[in-house]
Design an enzyme around this catalytic site. Structure first.
Site, short mmCIF file in Angstrom:
data_model
loop_
_atom_site.label_atom_id
_atom_site.label_comp_id
_atom_site.label_asym_id
_atom_site.label_seq_id
_atom_site.Cartn_x
_atom_site.Cartn_y
_atom_site.Cartn_z
N GLU A 167 0.80 -1.27 -0.03
CA GLU A 167 -0.01 -0.01 -0.05
C GLU A 167 0.78 1.12 0.14
O GLU A 167 0.80 2.27 1.10
CB GLU A 167 -1.00 0.04 1.32
CG GLU A 167 -1.87 -1.29 1.17
CD GLU A 167 -2.98 -0.97 2.16
OE1 GLU A 167 -2.99 0.04 2.94
OE2 GLU A 167 -3.96 -1.82 2.33
N GLU A 366 -5.07 -8.63 1.12
CA GLU A 366 -5.66 -8.43 2.34
C GLU A 366 -7.22 -8.02 1.92
O GLU A 366 -7.79 -7.45 0.97
CB GLU A 366 -5.26 -7.19 2.93
CG GLU A 366 -3.84 -7.21 3.45
CD GLU A 366 -3.41 -5.80 4.23
OE1 GLU A 366 -4.36 -5.01 4.47
OE2 GLU A 366 -2.13 -5.37 4.23
C1 FCB Z 1 -4.37 -1.83 5.44
C2 FCB Z 1 -3.03 -2.46 6.08
C3 FCB Z 1 -2.97 -3.15 7.16
C4 FCB Z 1 -4.24 -3.46 7.91
C5 FCB Z 1 -5.40 -3.15 7.19
C6 FCB Z 1 -6.38 -3.13 8.12
O1 FCB Z 1 -4.15 -0.79 4.97
O2 FCB Z 1 -2.51 -2.88 4.84
O3 FCB Z 1 -1.89 -3.10 7.72
O4 FCB Z 1 -3.99 -2.23 9.03
O5 FCB Z 1 -5.48 -2.05 6.54
#
Ligand code: FCB
Length: 459
Positions: A167, A366
């Site tokens: 990110e 994620e």
């Molecule tokens: C993302 C991050 C991760 C976590 C999630 C909820 O932005 O990469 O580390 O905090 O959100």
């Protein structure tokens, strides 16, 4: 509960974490300070005054955590490597004790039949490099490549999947413009330079990974699904600026080898100073990747708005004449994020429409939700809303695959409750509950549900 969504043979089910959020042991075995140590120890920065000093104590408890992964049945585990464990000041010789920790973790995973997927940078920049300018300066990109080479030299033979950056939007814009993430700066050109240097760092790291002969390498982006608040031309134009700042600033250089043609309307005078862009950078950034990592949680409703700061000289890079509006009529998670799984399908299909064959295979690196979980008297956690969230997002993902998006894997965020950055420990994303006073791990209903989903794909 409807039947589980079903995925093709070979689809990777995984779980994800990140170093600063779980490891603790911030002063052990030669680890240097990172920008998150500094930031979390600055009064007022983190809700509840929390820090990552102890976190889930994963540094000492990793065998137990790997056992949880093994029992869950995941094929892959995504973790991140803390740069300041490997190079305490961000440069110079490797700290062998730091490397050894990840080497032991990788061996433990392999012994459990789990493929390691390593992220090289999940935001814990060595503080010494921030003191030299951080991501505002090109030197940090070069140092990142040198660090990557050190790590790959030790682990490339045992780690098949590598993610350069997690990110970069958060690193550049939350870190150097909004100021809600470390290092907590609020800048204009500094944040845009940071965005570019992160991309350069990715390109240089890709070369280092290729030189080390790794099997798969890519980057992880948090792509936004921005929707206009109304159908007005002004709100639709606001979506273009939001898309530029969140998505196109990354996907255009990475996947199309160009800077977004909407950058001037988004950043105006801020982007006219481009002396941080060098000839050849786009070729470096646009190197072919084996996969694109996508993190997705929620959509954003965007409306036109005036600049927050009227003086152009004082504007930060995220002050782009748009504002967020509530997403109506859906459940919101403990983060206040709207739950709208169909927008996950739309994000992926629109990515495919925009980039076609230039879009590499996708891994969802994620996806998950924070909920107000509680351990009941009989030692269970009935996180029904998280189960529904995961089921509906996996179903939405399957729909995108049916529509032609090549998705190879899915990593739930997160294996464990952990340090949720500026929000500290109050927000729980884990499928395993962590009692921070005792470090006791309690698998939640979502862990058992996910395990059954995985098991339904075996044999
Ligand atoms: C993302 C991050 C991760 C976590 C999630 C909820 O932005 O990469 O580390 O905090 O959100």
């Amino acid at each position: 509960m409807p039947p589980f969504p079903s995925f093709p043979a070979g689809f990777v089910f995984g779980a994800a974490t990140a170093s600063y959020q779980i490891e603790g042991a911030t002063h052990e075995d030669g680890r240097g300070p990172s920008i998150w140590d500094t930031y979390s120890h600055t009064p007022g920065r983190i809700d509840g005054g929390d820090t990552g000093d102890v976190a889930c104590d994963h540094y000492h408890r990793y065998p137990q955590d790997v056992a949880l992964l093994r029992d869950l049945g995941v094929g892959s585990y995504r973790f991140s490597i803390a740069w300041p464990r490997i190079q305490p000041t961000g440069q110079g010789p490797a700290n062998l004790q730091g490397l050894d920790f990840y080497s032991r973790l990788v061996d433990e995973l392999l012994a459990a039949g789990i493929e390691p997927a390593a992220t090289l940078y999940h935001w814990d920049l060595p503080q010494a490099l921030e003191d030299r300018g951080g991501w505002r300066v090109r030197e940090t990109a070069e140092r990142f490549a040198a660090y990557t080479a050190v790590v790959a030299d030790h682990l490339a033979d045992r780690v098949p999947r590598w993610i350069t950056l997690n990110e970069p939007w958060c690193s550049a814009f939350l870190g150097y413009s909004v100021g809600r993430h470390a290092p907590g700066a609020q800048e204009g050109t500094g944040a845009l330079a940071a965005a570019h240097h992160l991309l350069v760092g990715h390109g240089l790291a890709m070369r280092a990974l290729r030189a080390a002969g790794v099997r798969e390498a890519g980057i992880t982006l948090n792509l936004d699904r921005n929707l206009p608040a109304t159908d007005s031309a002004a709100d639709r134009a606001a979506v273009v600026r939001a898309d530029t700042q969140h998505n196109l600033v990354w996907t255009e250089p990475l996947l199309a080898g160009r800077y977004p043609d909407t950058e001037t309307e988004t950043w105006g005078e801020l982007i006219t100073r481009q002396d941080f862009r060098y000839d050849g950078d786009l070729e470096l950034i646009a190197q072919p990747m084996d996969f694109l990592g996508v993190n997705y949680y929620r959509p954003t409703v965007v409306a036109d708005a005036p600049h927050r700061e009227s003086d152009p000289a004082l504007r930060v890079a995220t002050d782009n004449r748009f504002t967020e509006r509530p997403y109506p009529d859906v459940r919101h998670t403990a983060m206040g994020w709207p739950v709208a799984p169909e927008t996950f399908t739309d994000l992926l299909t629109s990515l495919k429409e925009t980039y076609g064959d230039a879009l590499p295979p996708v891994h969802i690196t994620e996806n998950g939700s924070a909920e107000p979980d509680e351990v009941t008297a009989d030692g269970t956690v009935h996180d029904t809303d998280r189960v529904t969230y995961l089921r509906d997002h996996l179903t939405a993902l399957r729909t995108a695959m049916d529509a032609g998006v090549d998705v190879r894997g899915y990593y739930v965020w997160s294996l464990l409750d952990n340090f949720e950055w500026a929000l500290g420990y109050a927000k729980r994303f884990g499928i395993v509950h962590v009692d921070y006073a005792t470090q006791r791990r309690t698998p939640k209903d979502s862990y058992h549900w996910y395990g059954k989903l995985i098991a339904s794909h075996q044999g």
